[in-house]
Write a protein that holds these residues in place. Sequence first.
Motif, PDB file in Angstrom:
ATOM      1  N   GLU A   1     -79.875  44.984  35.474  1.00 30.75           N
ATOM      2  CA  GLU A   1     -80.313  44.030  34.450  1.00 30.75           C
ATOM      3  C   GLU A   1     -81.833  44.023  34.305  1.00 30.75           C
ATOM      4  O   GLU A   1     -82.366  44.054  33.191  1.00 30.75           O
ATOM      5  CB  GLU A   1     -79.825  42.621  34.793  1.00 30.75           C
ATOM      6  CG  GLU A   1     -80.451  41.561  33.899  1.00 30.75           C
ATOM      7  CD  GLU A   1     -79.772  40.224  34.005  1.00 30.75           C
ATOM      8  OE1 GLU A   1     -80.479  39.233  34.235  1.00 30.75           O
ATOM      9  OE2 GLU A   1     -78.542  40.157  33.833  1.00 30.75           O
TER      10      GLU A   1
ATOM     11  N   SER B   1     -82.390  35.831  27.339  1.00 28.75           N
ATOM     12  CA  SER B   1     -81.177  36.038  28.130  1.00 28.75           C
ATOM     13  C   SER B   1     -80.818  34.770  28.869  1.00 28.75           C
ATOM     14  O   SER B   1     -81.662  33.891  29.086  1.00 28.75           O
ATOM     15  CB  SER B   1     -81.364  37.188  29.128  1.00 28.75           C
ATOM     16  OG  SER B   1     -82.288  36.833  30.136  1.00 28.75           O
TER      17      SER B   1
ATOM     18  N   GLN C   1     -69.279  43.861  37.969  1.00 24.87           N
ATOM     19  CA  GLN C   1     -70.146  43.459  36.865  1.00 24.87           C
ATOM     20  C   GLN C   1     -69.798  44.233  35.600  1.00 24.87           C
ATOM     21  O   GLN C   1     -69.240  45.333  35.661  1.00 24.87           O
ATOM     22  CB  GLN C   1     -71.617  43.656  37.248  1.00 24.87           C
ATOM     23  CG  GLN C   1     -72.053  42.723  38.370  1.00 24.87           C
ATOM     24  CD  GLN C   1     -73.535  42.835  38.727  1.00 24.87           C
ATOM     25  OE1 GLN C   1     -73.946  42.467  39.818  1.00 24.87           O
ATOM     26  NE2 GLN C   1     -74.342  43.343  37.814  1.00 24.87           N
ATOM     27  N   GLU C   2     -70.119  43.649  34.452  1.00 19.52           N
ATOM     28  CA  GLU C   2     -69.762  44.245  33.168  1.00 19.52           C
ATOM     29  C   GLU C   2     -70.588  45.482  32.859  1.00 19.52           C
ATOM     30  O   GLU C   2     -71.689  45.660  33.379  1.00 19.52           O
ATOM     31  CB  GLU C   2     -69.973  43.225  32.038  1.00 19.52           C
ATOM     32  CG  GLU C   2     -69.000  42.070  32.039  1.00 19.52           C
ATOM     33  CD  GLU C   2     -69.132  41.235  30.781  1.00 19.52           C
ATOM     34  OE1 GLU C   2     -69.202  41.827  29.690  1.00 19.52           O
ATOM     35  OE2 GLU C   2     -69.157  40.000  30.883  1.00 19.52           O
TER      36      GLU C   2
ATOM     37  N   PRO D   1     -73.045  47.217  30.480  1.00 16.59           N
ATOM     38  CA  PRO D   1     -74.006  46.632  29.539  1.00 16.59           C
ATOM     39  C   PRO D   1     -73.835  47.170  28.124  1.00 16.59           C
ATOM     40  O   PRO D   1     -73.511  48.336  27.923  1.00 16.59           O
ATOM     41  CB  PRO D   1     -75.357  47.038  30.119  1.00 16.59           C
ATOM     42  CG  PRO D   1     -75.086  48.288  30.884  1.00 16.59           C
ATOM     43  CD  PRO D   1     -73.705  48.112  31.449  1.00 16.59           C
TER      44      PRO D   1
ATOM     45  N   GLY E   1     -73.653  30.263  27.955  1.00 15.89           N
ATOM     46  CA  GLY E   1     -74.313  31.206  28.836  1.00 15.89           C
ATOM     47  C   GLY E   1     -74.377  30.801  30.287  1.00 15.89           C
ATOM     48  O   GLY E   1     -74.848  31.575  31.124  1.00 15.89           O
TER      49      GLY E   1
ATOM     50  N   ASN F   1     -74.930  42.179  26.640  1.00 20.37           N
ATOM     51  CA  ASN F   1     -74.823  41.884  28.061  1.00 20.37           C
ATOM     52  C   ASN F   1     -75.593  42.938  28.843  1.00 20.37           C
ATOM     53  O   ASN F   1     -75.540  44.133  28.513  1.00 20.37           O
ATOM     54  CB  ASN F   1     -73.350  41.883  28.483  1.00 20.37           C
ATOM     55  CG  ASN F   1     -73.152  41.404  29.899  1.00 20.37           C
ATOM     56  OD1 ASN F   1     -73.486  42.106  30.848  1.00 20.37           O
ATOM     57  ND2 ASN F   1     -72.615  40.215  30.050  1.00 20.37           N
ATOM     58  N   THR F   2     -76.315  42.502  29.857  1.00 13.89           N
ATOM     59  CA  THR F   2     -77.126  43.417  30.659  1.00 13.89           C
ATOM     60  C   THR F   2     -76.442  43.793  31.971  1.00 13.89           C
ATOM     61  O   THR F   2     -77.093  44.298  32.880  1.00 13.89           O
ATOM     62  CB  THR F   2     -78.496  42.791  30.972  1.00 13.89           C
ATOM     63  OG1 THR F   2     -78.280  41.544  31.637  1.00 13.89           O
ATOM     64  CG2 THR F   2     -79.297  42.564  29.719  1.00 13.89           C
ATOM     65  N   SER F   3     -75.150  43.525  32.066  1.00 11.86           N
ATOM     66  CA  SER F   3     -74.273  43.724  33.229  1.00 11.86           C
ATOM     67  C   SER F   3     -74.139  42.457  34.043  1.00 11.86           C
ATOM     68  O   SER F   3     -73.235  42.332  34.866  1.00 11.86           O
ATOM     69  CB  SER F   3     -74.709  44.879  34.146  1.00 11.86           C
ATOM     70  OG  SER F   3     -75.696  44.467  35.071  1.00 11.86           O
ATOM     71  N   CYS F   4     -75.017  41.478  33.798  1.00  9.93           N
ATOM     72  CA  CYS F   4     -74.916  40.179  34.464  1.00  9.93           C
ATOM     73  C   CYS F   4     -75.016  39.067  33.434  1.00  9.93           C
ATOM     74  O   CYS F   4     -74.088  38.302  33.246  1.00  9.93           O
ATOM     75  CB  CYS F   4     -76.001  40.042  35.525  1.00  9.93           C
ATOM     76  SG  CYS F   4     -76.056  38.408  36.312  1.00  9.93           S
ATOM     77  N   ASN F   5     -76.143  38.994  32.739  1.00 11.49           N
ATOM     78  CA  ASN F   5     -76.390  37.917  31.785  1.00 11.49           C
ATOM     79  C   ASN F   5     -76.233  38.361  30.336  1.00 11.49           C
ATOM     80  O   ASN F   5     -76.330  39.545  30.018  1.00 11.49           O
ATOM     81  CB  ASN F   5     -77.798  37.360  31.996  1.00 11.49           C
ATOM     82  CG  ASN F   5     -77.856  36.421  33.189  1.00 11.49           C
ATOM     83  OD1 ASN F   5     -77.429  35.275  33.109  1.00 11.49           O
ATOM     84  ND2 ASN F   5     -78.382  36.908  34.310  1.00 11.49           N
ATOM     85  N   ARG F   6     -76.019  37.385  29.470  1.00  7.30           N
ATOM     86  CA  ARG F   6     -75.957  37.614  28.036  1.00  7.30           C
ATOM     87  C   ARG F   6     -77.375  37.712  27.478  1.00  7.30           C
ATOM     88  O   ARG F   6     -78.290  37.048  27.952  1.00  7.30           O
ATOM     89  CB  ARG F   6     -75.240  36.456  27.322  1.00  7.30           C
ATOM     90  CG  ARG F   6     -73.916  36.064  27.951  1.00  7.30           C
ATOM     91  CD  ARG F   6     -72.839  37.088  27.738  1.00  7.30           C
ATOM     92  NE  ARG F   6     -71.650  36.783  28.531  1.00  7.30           N
ATOM     93  CZ  ARG F   6     -70.572  37.551  28.588  1.00  7.30           C
ATOM     94  NH1 ARG F   6     -70.535  38.667  27.894  1.00  7.30           N
ATOM     95  NH2 ARG F   6     -69.546  37.226  29.341  1.00  7.30           N
TER      96      ARG F   6
END
Length: 262
Positions: free
Chosen positions: A106, A95, A52-53, A55, A163, A69-74
């Motif tokens: 997230e 989000s 995962q990204e 954040p 998204g 980004n919250t590590s999952c969603n924008r």
Amino acid sequence: MKKVMFSVCLAGALLAFSSCRSSKNVMPQASLAGEWNIVELNGTAVVPAPGQEFPFIGINADNGNVYGNTSCNRIMGTVALNGKPGEIDLSSLGSTRMACPDMTLEQNILAALKQVNRYQQIDDKNVALCASKRPVIILQRKDETTVSLNDLNGKWMVREVYGAAVPDTLETQPFMEFDVAAKKLHGNAGCNTINGGIQTDENNAAAIAFPQVISTMMACPDMKLESNILKALNEVKSFGKLQNGGIGFYSAENALLLVLER
């Protein structure tokens, strides 16, 4: 190793705690413009789940648009940058709703952002987002990376549109291939082949547009994804690198429209 990490995080939290309670080092809201990594949450170092990204949160200085980004969603929304220094409201951010294997980070970030009503500068690179006098998030300014049109050269897979993740079960995976020298775009939108030109601005390295994208006319059972990709391409005004190595295409309002990966 865990003990050392805890000590470092605790020191950071204590520093932020003292700054949240202080009226010193209050910077103007406009200084929040730019992109910031979320490095600490409620006194604990942020460590994304595998795959995962990391954040981050970004603020556009021109219009106050918030993205990240919250590590999952924008995440997306707006914030006023002409208010009282030291005060900020991030409670109305929205989000996307993509599911990830681990949503804990997230959920904690979104919960913390809803509490934020103040901010305080810690040093040149770090800012505390506070709930009243308590720090809930520590931001660290991201190192600026130079955006180059040549970064687009070659083939990219379309991973997100507005998204929403592109299903990996599709028979034909949408992709885009850029020939920067010829300023041409070629690809597939999930059903039909697409072609078009690349329009740039020599005074703005991040500016890009895709005028007159055309596609073949084959009919497929589900054309919704293709329709969204073509619509998004028509709205693109800029691009930038993403932390996972991908490329993001943005609208005039800095909303993330498309995510591409090699």
